[in-house]
Enzyme design. Structure first.
Site, PDB file in Angstrom:
ATOM      1  N   ASN A  20       0.853  -1.197   0.000  1.00 25.84           N
ATOM      2  CA  ASN A  20       0.000   0.000   0.000  1.00 25.84           C
ATOM      3  C   ASN A  20       0.884   1.241   0.000  1.00 25.84           C
ATOM      4  O   ASN A  20       1.995   1.216   0.533  1.00 25.84           O
ATOM      5  CB  ASN A  20      -0.858  -0.001   1.267  1.00 25.84           C
ATOM      6  CG  ASN A  20      -1.751   1.232   1.372  1.00 25.84           C
ATOM      7  OD1 ASN A  20      -2.421   1.617   0.405  1.00 25.84           O
ATOM      8  ND2 ASN A  20      -1.763   1.873   2.525  1.00 25.84           N
TER       9      ASN A  20
ATOM     10  N   HIS B 204       0.928   5.212   1.320  1.00 27.75           N
ATOM     11  CA  HIS B 204       0.255   6.090   2.287  1.00 27.75           C
ATOM     12  C   HIS B 204       0.942   7.453   2.288  1.00 27.75           C
ATOM     13  O   HIS B 204       2.172   7.524   2.314  1.00 27.75           O
ATOM     14  CB  HIS B 204       0.307   5.457   3.686  1.00 27.75           C
ATOM     15  CG  HIS B 204      -0.420   6.268   4.699  1.00 27.75           C
ATOM     16  ND1 HIS B 204      -1.798   6.309   4.759  1.00 27.75           N
ATOM     17  CD2 HIS B 204       0.024   7.102   5.669  1.00 27.75           C
ATOM     18  CE1 HIS B 204      -2.165   7.130   5.730  1.00 27.75           C
ATOM     19  NE2 HIS B 204      -1.085   7.625   6.291  1.00 27.75           N
TER      20      HIS B 204
ATOM     21  N   SER C  22       5.016   6.830   2.267  1.00 31.85           N
ATOM     22  CA  SER C  22       5.567   5.510   2.575  1.00 31.85           C
ATOM     23  C   SER C  22       4.877   4.451   1.732  1.00 31.85           C
ATOM     24  O   SER C  22       3.672   4.534   1.492  1.00 31.85           O
ATOM     25  CB  SER C  22       5.310   5.147   4.048  1.00 31.85           C
ATOM     26  OG  SER C  22       5.706   6.171   4.926  1.00 31.85           O
TER      27      SER C  22
ATOM     28  N   ASP D  75      -2.387   0.826   8.119  1.00 32.03           N
ATOM     29  CA  ASP D  75      -1.189   1.662   7.926  1.00 32.03           C
ATOM     30  C   ASP D  75      -0.045   1.269   8.870  1.00 32.03           C
ATOM     31  O   ASP D  75       0.724   2.127   9.312  1.00 32.03           O
ATOM     32  CB  ASP D  75      -1.526   3.155   8.110  1.00 32.03           C
ATOM     33  CG  ASP D  75      -2.574   3.634   7.114  1.00 32.03           C
ATOM     34  OD1 ASP D  75      -2.650   3.072   6.013  1.00 32.03           O
ATOM     35  OD2 ASP D  75      -3.316   4.566   7.451  1.00 32.03           O
TER      36      ASP D  75
END
Ligand code: GAR
Length: 214
Positions: free
Chosen positions: A109, A111, A138, A147
């Site tokens: 992912n 972020h 990130s 997260d």
């Protein structure tokens, strides 16, 4: 080595998706973008991916009774396209622990903050309100907690005196487009090893950034 068949999951505009698609066109890139999937049928990124000749699909979360049913359809779609790696790129649905576990080590992912600071939403507003001098983005492996997974790559930008959430977010987004292809390259090539929370094998860090400049 055969390329990892990668799906990009989006909910909106898809600028990170576009940066991944562009990177994956390089012959030596270890991942191919085999599917772009959105939980929003009208996501602009879906049309953009289609226009580039990439397979697209929409799984509208609103028509499902719960997360499990939604993810069941998601999984079917991923299976149908023989996907074995997933990039979340502005995908604004929380995934259940069982989905995350099934994809452990193959689900990453991006972020818009320097994690573990500013998990969740409105990261640029919150960074400005706190007066931090350095902010960024990130790419991390996804774990059940939001997260919170091992970090593969980060980029930092200086916060300027006259920054607004929009101006700061735009500079962070530019860096997102740099680090997401880099992180996918590393993760898909099998170059990385996870040791507790540390991702080992992502070499090549530049010199430290200090803000204000000295
Ligand atoms: C990006 O800034 C991404 O980091 C963020 O959404 C934006 C999507 O933009 N993701 C999150 O906030 C996830 N929690 P894009 O659709 O242009 O890539």
């Amino acid at each position: 080595m055969s390329k990892r068949r990668t799906a990009i999951l989006i909910s909106g505009r898809g600028s990170n998706m576009a940066s991944l698609i562009a990177a994956a066109r390089e012959p030596e890139f270890p991942a191919e973008i085999a599917l772009v999937l959105s939980n929003k049928p009208d996501a602009p990124g879906l049309a953009a991916a289609k226009a580039q000749g990439i397979a697209t699909a929409a799984v509208d979360h609103k028509i499902y009774a719960g997360r499990e049913a939604f993810e069941g359809s998601l999984q079917k779609m991923l299976d149908a396209h023989r996907i074995d790696f997933i990039c979340l790129a502005g995908f604004m649905r929380i995934l259940t622990p069982s989905f995350v576990q099934r994809w452990e080590g193959r689900l990453i992912n991006i972020h818009p903050s320097l994690l573990p600071s500013y998990k969740g939403l409105h990261t640029h507003e919150r960074a400005l309100a706190d007066g931090v001098k350095v902010h960024g983005c990130s790419v991390h492996y996804v774990v059940a907690e939001m997260d919170a997974g091992p970090i593969i790559a980060q980029a930092a930008v200086a916060v300027l005196d006259d920054d607004t959430p929009g101006s700061l977010g735009a500079r962070v987004l530019e860096q997102e487009h740099v680090i997401y292809p880099l992180a996918l390259r590393l993760a898909a090539s099998g170059a990385l090893r996870i040791d507790a929370m540390r991702v080992i094998g992502a070499h090549g860090a530049p010199a430290a950034m200090v803000s204000p400049r000295i």
